[in-house]
Design a protein around this motif. Structure first.
Motif, PDB file in Angstrom:
ATOM      1  N   GLY A  11       0.789  -1.236   0.000  1.00  0.00           N
ATOM      2  CA  GLY A  11       0.000   0.000   0.000  1.00  0.00           C
ATOM      3  C   GLY A  11       0.810   1.269   0.000  1.00  0.00           C
ATOM      4  O   GLY A  11       0.308   2.318   0.412  1.00  0.00           O
ATOM      5  N   SER A  12       2.057   1.211  -0.437  1.00  0.00           N
ATOM      6  CA  SER A  12       2.897   2.413  -0.501  1.00  0.00           C
ATOM      7  C   SER A  12       3.580   2.468  -1.851  1.00  0.00           C
ATOM      8  O   SER A  12       4.054   1.444  -2.348  1.00  0.00           O
ATOM      9  CB  SER A  12       3.976   2.379   0.592  1.00  0.00           C
ATOM     10  N   LEU A  13       3.674   3.679  -2.418  1.00  0.00           N
ATOM     11  CA  LEU A  13       4.398   3.856  -3.682  1.00  0.00           C
ATOM     12  C   LEU A  13       5.792   4.438  -3.428  1.00  0.00           C
ATOM     13  O   LEU A  13       6.555   4.645  -4.370  1.00  0.00           O
ATOM     14  CB  LEU A  13       3.618   4.816  -4.602  1.00  0.00           C
ATOM     15  N   ARG A  14       6.126   4.695  -2.179  1.00  0.00           N
ATOM     16  CA  ARG A  14       7.391   5.354  -1.839  1.00  0.00           C
ATOM     17  C   ARG A  14       8.571   4.473  -2.237  1.00  0.00           C
ATOM     18  O   ARG A  14       8.558   3.266  -2.003  1.00  0.00           O
ATOM     19  CB  ARG A  14       7.407   5.606  -0.322  1.00  0.00           C
ATOM     20  N   LYS A  15       9.599   5.128  -2.830  1.00  0.00           N
ATOM     21  CA  LYS A  15      10.751   4.368  -3.345  1.00  0.00           C
ATOM     22  C   LYS A  15      11.379   3.509  -2.248  1.00  0.00           C
ATOM     23  O   LYS A  15      11.687   2.340  -2.468  1.00  0.00           O
ATOM     24  CB  LYS A  15      11.781   5.372  -3.918  1.00  0.00           C
ATOM     25  N   ASP A  16      11.580   4.099  -1.065  1.00  0.00           N
ATOM     26  CA  ASP A  16      12.249   3.365   0.016  1.00  0.00           C
ATOM     27  C   ASP A  16      11.253   2.837   1.046  1.00  0.00           C
ATOM     28  O   ASP A  16      11.557   2.762   2.244  1.00  0.00           O
ATOM     29  CB  ASP A  16      13.272   4.275   0.712  1.00  0.00           C
ATOM     30  N   SER A  17      10.077   2.470   0.573  1.00  0.00           N
ATOM     31  CA  SER A  17       8.987   2.041   1.453  1.00  0.00           C
ATOM     32  C   SER A  17       9.402   0.924   2.415  1.00  0.00           C
ATOM     33  O   SER A  17       9.920  -0.115   2.012  1.00  0.00           O
ATOM     34  CB  SER A  17       7.826   1.550   0.584  1.00  0.00           C
ATOM     35  N   PHE A  18       9.134   1.154   3.716  1.00  0.00           N
ATOM     36  CA  PHE A  18       9.370   0.104   4.722  1.00  0.00           C
ATOM     37  C   PHE A  18       8.438  -1.089   4.468  1.00  0.00           C
ATOM     38  O   PHE A  18       8.795  -2.237   4.743  1.00  0.00           O
ATOM     39  CB  PHE A  18       9.110   0.649   6.131  1.00  0.00           C
ATOM     40  N   ASN A  19       7.236  -0.793   3.972  1.00  0.00           N
ATOM     41  CA  ASN A  19       6.291  -1.890   3.744  1.00  0.00           C
ATOM     42  C   ASN A  19       6.729  -2.773   2.587  1.00  0.00           C
ATOM     43  O   ASN A  19       6.541  -3.993   2.632  1.00  0.00           O
ATOM     44  CB  ASN A  19       4.878  -1.327   3.538  1.00  0.00           C
ATOM     45  N   ARG A  20       7.318  -2.182   1.538  1.00  0.00           N
ATOM     46  CA  ARG A  20       7.840  -3.032   0.455  1.00  0.00           C
ATOM     47  C   ARG A  20       9.014  -3.859   0.967  1.00  0.00           C
ATOM     48  O   ARG A  20       9.152  -5.034   0.649  1.00  0.00           O
ATOM     49  CB  ARG A  20       8.239  -2.191  -0.755  1.00  0.00           C
ATOM     50  N   THR A  76       0.659  -3.082   4.277  1.00  0.00           N
ATOM     51  CA  THR A  76       0.246  -1.678   4.101  1.00  0.00           C
ATOM     52  C   THR A  76       0.675  -0.752   5.222  1.00  0.00           C
ATOM     53  O   THR A  76       0.664  -1.125   6.393  1.00  0.00           O
ATOM     54  CB  THR A  76      -1.294  -1.591   3.942  1.00  0.00           C
ATOM     55  N   PRO A  77       1.043   0.483   4.858  1.00  0.00           N
ATOM     56  CA  PRO A  77       1.201   1.517   5.877  1.00  0.00           C
ATOM     57  C   PRO A  77      -0.165   2.016   6.328  1.00  0.00           C
ATOM     58  O   PRO A  77      -1.205   1.601   5.795  1.00  0.00           O
ATOM     59  CB  PRO A  77       1.943   2.638   5.148  1.00  0.00           C
ATOM     60  N   GLU A  78      -0.132   2.900   7.305  1.00  0.00           N
ATOM     61  CA  GLU A  78      -1.349   3.589   7.756  1.00  0.00           C
ATOM     62  C   GLU A  78      -1.198   5.057   7.405  1.00  0.00           C
ATOM     63  O   GLU A  78      -0.172   5.658   7.710  1.00  0.00           O
ATOM     64  CB  GLU A  78      -1.484   3.421   9.272  1.00  0.00           C
ATOM     65  N   TYR A  79      -2.208   5.607   6.737  1.00  0.00           N
ATOM     66  CA  TYR A  79      -2.241   7.038   6.440  1.00  0.00           C
ATOM     67  C   TYR A  79      -3.444   7.636   7.158  1.00  0.00           C
ATOM     68  O   TYR A  79      -4.587   7.261   6.870  1.00  0.00           O
ATOM     69  CB  TYR A  79      -2.389   7.286   4.937  1.00  0.00           C
ATOM     70  N   ASN A  80      -3.189   8.541   8.080  1.00  0.00           N
ATOM     71  CA  ASN A  80      -4.279   9.241   8.777  1.00  0.00           C
ATOM     72  C   ASN A  80      -5.312   8.264   9.321  1.00  0.00           C
ATOM     73  O   ASN A  80      -6.520   8.411   9.118  1.00  0.00           O
ATOM     74  CB  ASN A  80      -4.896  10.302   7.846  1.00  0.00           C
ATOM     75  N   ARG A  81      -4.772   7.231   9.974  1.00  0.00           N
ATOM     76  CA  ARG A  81      -5.589   6.231  10.679  1.00  0.00           C
ATOM     77  C   ARG A  81      -6.455   5.363   9.750  1.00  0.00           C
ATOM     78  O   ARG A  81      -7.478   4.817  10.169  1.00  0.00           O
ATOM     79  CB  ARG A  81      -6.471   6.878  11.754  1.00  0.00           C
ATOM     80  N   SER A  82      -6.022   5.242   8.481  1.00  0.00           N
ATOM     81  CA  SER A  82      -6.729   4.338   7.574  1.00  0.00           C
ATOM     82  C   SER A  82      -5.724   3.796   6.559  1.00  0.00           C
ATOM     83  O   SER A  82      -4.518   4.028   6.687  1.00  0.00           O
ATOM     84  CB  SER A  82      -7.881   5.072   6.882  1.00  0.00           C
ATOM     85  N   ILE A 113       3.705  -2.068   8.553  1.00  0.00           N
ATOM     86  CA  ILE A 113       4.707  -1.419   9.402  1.00  0.00           C
ATOM     87  C   ILE A 113       4.561   0.087   9.262  1.00  0.00           C
ATOM     88  O   ILE A 113       4.285   0.590   8.169  1.00  0.00           O
ATOM     89  CB  ILE A 113       6.133  -1.887   9.023  1.00  0.00           C
ATOM     90  N   SER A 114       4.708   0.791  10.397  1.00  0.00           N
ATOM     91  CA  SER A 114       4.652   2.250  10.338  1.00  0.00           C
ATOM     92  C   SER A 114       5.716   2.814  11.266  1.00  0.00           C
ATOM     93  O   SER A 114       6.338   2.083  12.039  1.00  0.00           O
ATOM     94  CB  SER A 114       3.253   2.745  10.725  1.00  0.00           C
ATOM     95  N   VAL A 115       5.900   4.131  11.176  1.00  0.00           N
ATOM     96  CA  VAL A 115       6.815   4.766  12.118  1.00  0.00           C
ATOM     97  C   VAL A 115       6.092   5.064  13.438  1.00  0.00           C
ATOM     98  O   VAL A 115       6.718   5.348  14.437  1.00  0.00           O
ATOM     99  CB  VAL A 115       7.439   6.057  11.530  1.00  0.00           C
ATOM    100  N   GLY A 116       4.779   4.986  13.415  1.00  0.00           N
ATOM    101  CA  GLY A 116       3.982   5.276  14.608  1.00  0.00           C
ATOM    102  C   GLY A 116       3.817   4.051  15.490  1.00  0.00           C
ATOM    103  O   GLY A 116       3.960   2.906  15.038  1.00  0.00           O
ATOM    104  N   ALA A 117       3.457   4.331  16.760  1.00  0.00           N
ATOM    105  CA  ALA A 117       3.441   3.266  17.770  1.00  0.00           C
ATOM    106  C   ALA A 117       2.341   2.239  17.560  1.00  0.00           C
ATOM    107  O   ALA A 117       2.458   1.096  18.014  1.00  0.00           O
ATOM    108  CB  ALA A 117       3.306   3.884  19.162  1.00  0.00           C
TER     109      ALA A 117
END
Ligand code: FMN
Length: 184
Positions: A11-20, A76-82, A113-117
């Motif tokens: 669920g992330s398109l970021r190049k260095d995505s932790f989820n990928r 998937t990451p979480e964006y704004n609690r979803s 995985i996220s950076v949040g707790a």
């Protein structure tokens, strides 16, 4: 049962995505009877119901890749609690036109995985709601809510030693869940 083909949706398109990174590290924990294909969702147009009758080539490709899979793994990451919009966009595309969803009946595991707790807990819960409607059985336990920290990944892109036992346990349960729920 033979080979089990798993479509992996990150669920992330970021190049260095932790989820990928997590998806690729989890694949290393799987037994050889599982084959994985990472599905590209970054090239999809924004979903527009007007396009249902003439879906874009990228949407047709997504649908054929999901249709060809026996099972699903969402990371998937979480964006704004979803869940991120890009993930919901992909899910919506492959669910349409009405009556031609390709998700039906494919068992799924969900991790993140996220950076949040809270480690994507709310994103995963929202995703479960959507998948329930789409008739995708999801593995309930164990849940994996990871917070990014040093040492989670080892130098080779695998899971580091502190989390390996826990995540190997998830993979073992996931394989058993797929064997129980795949109907082919
Ligand atoms: C738009 C946006 C919203 C976010 N909202 C949350 C959130 O609700 N919970 C959380 O734990 N982290 C949140 N984050 C931080 C993400 O955990 C972090 O960006 C993470 O690296 C995203 O995953 P990725 O590395 O796979 O891209 C958010 C990040 C962005 C860009």
């Amino acid at each position: 049962m033979g080979q089990i083909n798993v479509a992996v949706i990150v669920g992330s398109l970021r190049k260095d995505s932790f989820n990928r990174k997590l998806a690729n590290a989890m694949i290393k924990l799987a037994p050889p009877e599982l084959s994985f294909k990472l599905i590209n969702i970054g090239d999809l147009p924004l979903y527009n119901q007007d396009d249902d009758k003439s879906q874009a080539p990228e949407v047709k490709r997504l649908k054929s890749e999901i249709a060809a899979a026996d099972a699903l793994m969402f990371v998937t990451p979480e964006y704004n609690r979803s869940m991120p919009g890009v993930l919901k966009n992909a899910i919506d595309h492959a669910s349409r036109p009405y009556g031609e969803s390709v998700w039906n009946g494919k068992p799924a595991g969900i991790i993140g995985i996220s950076v949040g707790a809270i480690g994507t807990a709310l994103a995963q819960q929202h995703l479960r709601n959507v998948l329930a409607y789409l008739d995708v059985p999801t593995m309930g336990q164990p849940e994996v809510f990871l917070q990014m920290k040093d040492g989670l990944f080892d130098a080779d892109g695998g899971i580091g030693s502190d989390s390996k036992k826990f995540l190997q346990g998830w993979m073992d349960k996931y394989v058993a869940f797929l064997k129980k729920n795949i109907t082919k």
